[in-house]
Write a protein that holds these residues in place. Structure first.
Motif, mmCIF file in Angstrom:
data_model
loop_
_atom_site.group_PDB
_atom_site.id
_atom_site.type_symbol
_atom_site.label_atom_id
_atom_site.label_comp_id
_atom_site.label_asym_id
_atom_site.label_seq_id
_atom_site.Cartn_x
_atom_site.Cartn_y
_atom_site.Cartn_z
ATOM 1 N N VAL A 35 0.858 -1.176 0.000
ATOM 2 C CA VAL A 35 0.000 0.000 0.000
ATOM 3 C C VAL A 35 0.900 1.234 0.000
ATOM 4 O O VAL A 35 1.777 1.366 0.855
ATOM 5 C CB VAL A 35 -0.922 -0.023 1.235
ATOM 6 N N SER A 36 0.681 2.113 -0.966
ATOM 7 C CA SER A 36 1.556 3.283 -1.103
ATOM 8 C C SER A 36 1.396 4.215 0.094
ATOM 9 O O SER A 36 0.372 4.210 0.769
ATOM 10 C CB SER A 36 1.208 4.040 -2.382
ATOM 11 N N ASP A 37 2.424 5.038 0.326
ATOM 12 C CA ASP A 37 2.401 5.938 1.474
ATOM 13 C C ASP A 37 1.224 6.908 1.424
ATOM 14 O O ASP A 37 0.608 7.196 2.437
ATOM 15 C CB ASP A 37 3.724 6.710 1.578
ATOM 16 N N TRP A 38 0.902 7.389 0.211
ATOM 17 C CA TRP A 38 -0.198 8.354 0.154
ATOM 18 C C TRP A 38 -1.537 7.683 0.482
ATOM 19 O O TRP A 38 -2.401 8.278 1.116
ATOM 20 C CB TRP A 38 -0.216 9.117 -1.176
ATOM 21 N N ARG A 39 -1.679 6.415 0.097
ATOM 22 C CA ARG A 39 -2.928 5.701 0.449
ATOM 23 C C ARG A 39 -2.993 5.475 1.944
ATOM 24 O O ARG A 39 -4.050 5.574 2.560
ATOM 25 C CB ARG A 39 -2.997 4.355 -0.269
ATOM 26 N N LYS A 40 -1.820 5.142 2.530
ATOM 27 C CA LYS A 40 -1.777 4.949 3.985
ATOM 28 C C LYS A 40 -2.201 6.235 4.688
ATOM 29 O O LYS A 40 -3.011 6.221 5.600
ATOM 30 C CB LYS A 40 -0.359 4.567 4.432
ATOM 31 N N LEU A 41 -1.633 7.350 4.210
ATOM 32 C CA LEU A 41 -1.907 8.651 4.818
ATOM 33 C C LEU A 41 -3.389 8.994 4.737
ATOM 34 O O LEU A 41 -3.991 9.486 5.685
ATOM 35 C CB LEU A 41 -1.073 9.712 4.093
ATOM 36 N N LEU A 42 -3.967 8.682 3.586
ATOM 37 C CA LEU A 42 -5.383 8.972 3.359
ATOM 38 C C LEU A 42 -6.271 8.143 4.299
ATOM 39 O O LEU A 42 -7.346 8.570 4.705
ATOM 40 C CB LEU A 42 -5.718 8.655 1.894
ATOM 41 N N SER A 43 -5.790 6.942 4.649
ATOM 42 C CA SER A 43 -6.600 6.064 5.498
ATOM 43 C C SER A 43 -6.765 6.610 6.912
ATOM 44 O O SER A 43 -7.722 6.280 7.596
ATOM 45 C CB SER A 43 -5.946 4.690 5.620
ATOM 46 N N ILE A 44 -5.821 7.432 7.328
ATOM 47 C CA ILE A 44 -5.847 7.918 8.716
ATOM 48 C C ILE A 44 -7.081 8.787 8.984
ATOM 49 O O ILE A 44 -7.857 8.481 9.888
ATOM 50 C CB ILE A 44 -4.522 8.646 9.068
#
Ligand SMILES: CC(C)=CCC/C(C)=C/CC/C(C)=C/CC/C(C)=C/[C@@H]1[C@@H](COP(=O)(O)OP(=O)(O)O)[C@]1(C)CC/C=C(\C)CC/C=C(\C)CCC=C(C)C
Ligand SMILES: Nc1ncnc2c1ncn2[C@@H]1O[C@H](COP(=O)(O)OP(=O)(O)OP(=O)(O)O)[C@@H](O)[C@H]1O
Ligand SMILES: [Mn+2]
Length: 311
Positions: free
Chosen positions: A293-302
């Motif tokens: 999972v890309s970092d930007w997707r991870k960030l968006l999940s927060i």
């Protein structure tokens, strides 16, 4: 012969703060996904989860890590005796000490810990699973148990009469909070298995149930050669659907956790579940590429998980 007295028990020479710091570092290094989740927890819970994580990771490393070749049933017997010591207030090293201290705040049940060791024993003596029922038992032991351990730290009310959040389908609600915690562990493990099919095959391991391979007319030789065709895609779609079903079951439970645990668990759930989306986006190629999972997707999940948790 003079009998030497049994060596005196020597407690680890490390402060509790140092012990927890060690556990934090290990968690941050090995589990980027879960570590992010723990940062959203209040400090006492966070430390407890780190201590549990480290014990689980070390247990896993015994059969999966660099020293795995030298691990035997006797090694696991020793590890289990050491577990009993931790629960009896006799930690052997700093990382054990963090878990012993955690037990004072959160009186965890020892059984899930024993069950996890039983799961590692399965890895020692088998490399194939005939049916999903057999695989499910393995998944309970190595990952469902993590759900049970974590649940006791996170806290929750299984009898809560609060309404289900709009994010969960009440018809998916079955079983107790413990069942739902186990379901999240199993969902994660199934995801892990799908992500690592190629890597596991190269180590001679097949976790996909052989009955499923047969049902889709896909053979072990195909798996060895990494054949990606319509049989494989259909087989993977079926596996992904099954994993998602476990996530849906788990989702119900998150709403019944203590308030301060909902956000971290939602985010861990969302982050891990997205690996399935990535596998789909990679056209089910788990042989040549690792789904991450890309970092930007991870960030968006927060923020999304924060939003979900606040209902
Ligand atoms: C916030 C949060 C989710 C905390 C849990 C953190 C924790 C204690 C993790 C321990 C994980 C661990 C080392 C388990 C040992 C066996 C193992 C390796 C299992 C696989 C994990 C993924 O690790 P990784 O990708 O590093 O594995 P590889 O070596 O790369 O193959 C697993 C897939 C299992 C993880 C299972 C969970 C985290 C269970 C989560 C369930 C809950 C937190 C319960 C929540 C409660 C309800 C009611 C839903
Ligand atoms: N610093 C490290 N040293 C040794 N092994 C590591 C290190 N970091 C990660 N690993 C191992 O490498 C593998 C891949 O790690 P990676 O960072 O890609 O996954 P991750 O971000 O930790 O995701 P997950 O939360 O799914 O574990 C994992 O099995 C992990 O145990
Ligand atoms: Mn990892």
């Amino acid at each position: 012969m003079l009998q030497l007295p049994r060596a005196e028990y020597v407690p680890p020479l490390i402060s509790l703060d140092e012990a927890y710091e060690l556990c934090r570092q290990v968690t941050a290094t090995y589990a980027k996904t879960f570590y992010l989740g723990t940062l959203l927890m209040p400090p006492a819970k966070r430390r407890a989860i780190w201590a549990i994580y480290v014990w689980c990771r070390r247990t896993d490393e015994l059969v999966d890590g660099p020293q795995a070749a030298t691990t035997t049933m006797a090694t696991l017997d020793e590890w289990e005796a050491r577990l009993e010591d931790i629960f009896a207030g006799r930690p052997h090293d700093g990382m054990d000490l963090a878990l012993t201290a955690t037990l004072e705040h959160y009186p965890l049940d020892i059984q899930p810990f024993r069950d996890m060791i039983a799961g590692q024993r399965m890895d020692l003596h088998r490399s194939r699973y005939e049916t999903f029922a057999e695989l499910e038992l393995y998944c309970y032991r190595v990952a469902g148990t993590v759900g049970l351990m974590s649940l006791e730290v996170m806290g929750g009310n299984p009898y809560s009469d609060r309404l289900c959040s709009p994010w969960v389908d009440p018809y998916q609600a079955k079983g107790t909070l413990k069942d739902q915690a186990i379901a999240l562990g199993i969902a994660n493990q199934l995801t892990n298995i799908l992500r690592d099919v190629g890597e596991d095959m190269r180590r001679g391991r097949i976790y996909l149930p052989l009955e499923d391979l047969a049902a889709f007319n896909y053979t072990e030789e195909d798996l060895q050669r990494g054949v990606i065709d319509d049989r494989w895609r259909a087989l993977m779609r079926f596996q992904i659907q099954r994993a998602r079903q476990f996530y849906r079951e788990a989702e119900v439970g998150v709403a019944y956790l203590e308030r301060d645990a909902r956000w971290p668990v939602w985010s861990a759930l969302m982050l891990y579940r997205q690996i399935l989306d990535v596998i789909e986006a990679n056209d089910y190629d788990v042989f040549n590429r690792r789904a991450f999972v890309s970092d930007w997707r991870k960030l968006l999940s927060i923020p999304i998980s924060w939003f979900k948790a606040s209902f």
